[in-house]
Design an enzyme around this catalytic site. Structure first.
Site, PDB file in Angstrom:
ATOM      1  N   GLU A   3      60.672  -3.546  85.091  1.00 18.97           N
ATOM      2  CA  GLU A   3      59.336  -3.228  85.608  1.00 18.97           C
ATOM      3  C   GLU A   3      58.211  -3.696  84.697  1.00 18.97           C
ATOM      4  O   GLU A   3      57.119  -4.028  85.160  1.00 18.97           O
ATOM      5  CB  GLU A   3      59.215  -1.725  85.870  1.00 18.97           C
ATOM      6  CG  GLU A   3      60.031  -1.232  87.054  1.00 18.97           C
ATOM      7  CD  GLU A   3      61.484  -0.978  86.732  1.00 18.97           C
ATOM      8  OE1 GLU A   3      62.283  -0.806  87.680  1.00 18.97           O
ATOM      9  OE2 GLU A   3      61.834  -0.957  85.522  1.00 18.97           O
ATOM     10  N   ASP A  59      56.988 -11.248  64.344  1.00 22.37           N
ATOM     11  CA  ASP A  59      58.371 -10.785  64.325  1.00 22.37           C
ATOM     12  C   ASP A  59      58.470  -9.287  64.603  1.00 22.37           C
ATOM     13  O   ASP A  59      59.437  -8.828  65.205  1.00 22.37           O
ATOM     14  CB  ASP A  59      59.046 -11.136  63.000  1.00 22.37           C
ATOM     15  CG  ASP A  59      58.221 -10.788  61.771  1.00 22.37           C
ATOM     16  OD1 ASP A  59      57.032 -10.460  61.915  1.00 22.37           O
ATOM     17  OD2 ASP A  59      58.765 -10.856  60.650  1.00 22.37           O
ATOM     18  N   LEU A  77      51.526  -4.653  71.436  1.00 24.96           N
ATOM     19  CA  LEU A  77      52.509  -5.688  71.132  1.00 24.96           C
ATOM     20  C   LEU A  77      53.641  -5.734  72.150  1.00 24.96           C
ATOM     21  O   LEU A  77      54.030  -4.722  72.721  1.00 24.96           O
ATOM     22  CB  LEU A  77      53.071  -5.472  69.731  1.00 24.96           C
ATOM     23  CG  LEU A  77      52.052  -5.678  68.598  1.00 24.96           C
ATOM     24  CD1 LEU A  77      52.688  -5.382  67.251  1.00 24.96           C
ATOM     25  CD2 LEU A  77      51.489  -7.092  68.617  1.00 24.96           C
TER      26      LEU A  77
END
Length: 610
Positions: free
Chosen positions: A351, A142, A112
């Site tokens: 990054e 969410d 995620l």
């Protein structure tokens, strides 16, 4: 659209039930959002996934794959029989979607917080490179908004004014183990996006009219990306599971009853709008690049050779793009920026976004080179790992590697980078020692597949190869050899020069040694190493890297198949460095020429037969 949403829920339930696993409740919450997008706003030719005018869709909440596969069935590109192969061996419909299996998937998701960073790269391509009017839609949950990478991407998109990007946030309140941090407080999310310069729209994610109006508003917004923040209910449509904890990642207890409650399987289909005619502006590859040429004996840093070679490559190839982590003056990526500013992207000190945007640009057919310090790429390791899952072709360049950077100290030293990249599936890992070698490898890596990593050094080093020398990936160079070699020194990068100096010193002491420049750390030159083992019986690897996972382990793996193994000694950085000059750092780590000579002399005296 309501019928389509119901059908998406039905098929999400059926697919998870057939698999005995999956995330149907997470799929059901977003069904209305996807139904309206597909039926009224998405433009896509499923028979031509590479159509330059296609809109792009990224399912960042990749665990909601049953919803995506149900949408594919509704669009007519998979059938019901395939839908019910979900999560089974050999099926294209994996637990989390990947472009390796399905041509309509832009990027692998499931870890995620990665969908939006990659989508920003896709949107950058559309806005600044392709210059085609496609839109990029991202559906996220969410829970994943707790990931820092989401906010790196949000700031990048706001700064770049990506009004071709729409984020759809499925705020269903429940994560894996319970409620999310902000629950159904839509404004908590909206405030954050507005702070990064986004246009926000808060809606009821189950109200078809509101959803439709939100998509229209997003498309008409100029100068800003849009976040549609939708209040939804997990498990929507089935009363026994709606908004209930403890059901994440589980099939519904009674799938048949749930399907009946949803209105049954009606086989609803959707006609997705065709994209407008469009033409991509990708440049045709030109002649071979006129790489920089350095004279033997010159003192040139490999990072400088990288910057000059990359600039030459960009002049020959219009498909090469460069991304910087706000250290372009140090990595020398700024050389490319001065010559090709339209293909240079500043990601600043983010990054994860640097690598995520690279994956997005690669998905649109570009050849990205992303450069920062080798130490800082470790922060983006999960993005590198997922790039391999996607099969993305990206070039990552880590400068300031090893203790040889000197006084900056251990926080700036890439000492784990070779291990990190060697462990990535299908990766290529290159560690050049001089300027001409670096230039040749930069050109070669652009044509490779998968994740490619090039390690460069801060300080200037002597040029030992001529400009016409060839350096095939998977090869090596034997720099010293003789019929009576007692030991083979295997080095890469800065330690090649230390190994050569040690070999000269040992020769005066009557200990002839072979020296191999193993510039290709993965794939390593198995044949050269096996021949050296046969000839000398003893290999000593020396690297400006931790002992674990780098060159030493790459060499050891060559002899792990049961074939006769030589005596193998591995020298690397074992201590925690401080601040010192480069020469002092190499000496303190025991990988300078003097330390290497002493180690070999002792080894020969104690263990190596004459």
């Amino acid at each position: 659209m309501q019928d389509l949403a119901r059908q998406l829920r039905v098929d999400s339930v059926r697919a998870a039930d057939a698999a005995g696993s999956g995330h149907p409740t997470s799929s059901m919450s977003a069904a209305d959002l996807l139904a309206v997008l597909l039926a009224s706003h998405f433009r896509y030719d499923f028979e031509r996934p590479a159509h330059p005018g296609n809109d792009r869709f990224v399912l960042s909440k990749g665990h909601a794959s049953p919803l995506l596969y149900a949408a594919y069935k509704a669009a007519g590109v998979i059938d019901d029989a395939e839908l019910l192969t979900f999560r089974t061996l050999g099926s294209r419909l994996e637990g989390h979607p990947t472009p390796q299996r399905l041509p309509w998937v832009e990027t692998a998701t499931g870890s995620l917080g990665q969908g939006l960073p990659v989508a920003v790269g896709i949107a950058l391509s559309g806005k600044r490179l392709d210059r085609v009017g496609y839109r990029v839609h991202v559906l996220c949950g969410d829970s994943e908004l707790a990931e820092g990478s989401v906010w790196e991407a949000a700031e990048h998109a706001g700064f770049e004014h990506l009004d071709n990007l729409t984020l759809i946030v499925d705020v269903n309140r429940l994560g894996q183990r319970g409620p999310t941090r902000h629950g159904h407080d839509l404004d908590a999310y909206a405030r954050r996006f507005r702070a990064f310069g986004w246009h926000t729209i808060e809606i009821d994610g189950h109200d078809i009219a509101e959803i439709d109006h939100a998509y229209t508003g997003a498309a008409s917004t100029t100068g800003r990306p849009t976040a549609i923040i939708a209040r939804t209910v997990k498990g929507k449509g089935v009363a026994s599971v709606e908004d209930r904890e403890g059901l994440h990642g589980k099939p519904l207890p009674d799938a048949a009853a749930a399907v009946e409650e949803l209105g049954g399987d009606r086989g609803t289909r959707v006609h997705v709008q065709a994209p407008p005619a469009a033409r991509a502006l990708h440049s045709v590859r030109g002649a071979e690049p006129e790489l920089p040429r350095y004279e033997i004996g010159d003192e040139v840093a490999t990072r400088t050779a990288f910057g000059e070679a990359l600039t030459a490559l960009g002049s020959a190839r219009g498909d090469v793009v460069v991304l910087d982590g706000e250290v372009g003056d140090s990595t020398r990526a700024e050389f490319f920026a001065k010559e090709h500013p339209d293909r240079y992207f500043e990601c600043y000190i983010a990054e994860q976004q640097l690598v995520g945007a690279s994956v997005g640009l690669a998905a649109r057919g570009w050849v990205p080179f992303a450069a920062t310090f080798g130490a800082f790429l470790t922060r983006a390791h999960d993005f590198v790992r997922m790039a391999a899952v996607s099969g993305a072709g990206i070039n990552l360049v880590g400068s300031h590697a090893g203790v040889a950077i000197g006084q900056d100290g251990p926080s700036q030293m890439g000492l784990e980078d070779l291990a990190m990249f060697r462990a990535v599936h299908g990766s290529t890992v290159l560690c050049p020692c001089d300027a001409n070698q670096t230039a040749q490898l930069v050109a070669r890596m652009a044509d490779l597949s998968g994740v490619r990593y090039l390690r460069t050094s801060r300080g200037a080093g002597p040029v030992i190869y001529g400009p016409d020398e060839e350096f095939p990936v998977g090869g090596s160079k034997v720099l010293r050899s003789g019929d009576h070699d007692r030991v083979t020194l295997v080095a890469a990068g800065v330690t090649v020069h230390e190994a050569l100096a040690a070999a000269d010193e040992l020769a005066t002491a009557g200990i002839p040694v072979r020296v191999i420049d193993a510039y290709s750390v993965k794939p390593v030159d198995r044949e050269a190493l096996r021949e050296a083992a046969r000839a000398t019986g003893c290999l000593v690897t020396v690297e400006d890297h931790r002992e674990e996972g780098g060159l030493g382990d790459a060499v050891a793996q060559v002899f792990s198949d049961g074939s006769p193994a030589p005596r193998l000694v591995r020298l690397g950085v074992r201590t925690m460095p401080g601040s010192a000059s480069p020469e002092e750092q190499l000496r303190e780590a025991g990988i300078d020429a003097g330390s290497l000579s002493a180690a070999v002399a002792l080894l020969v005296e104690q263990h190596v037969a004459p």
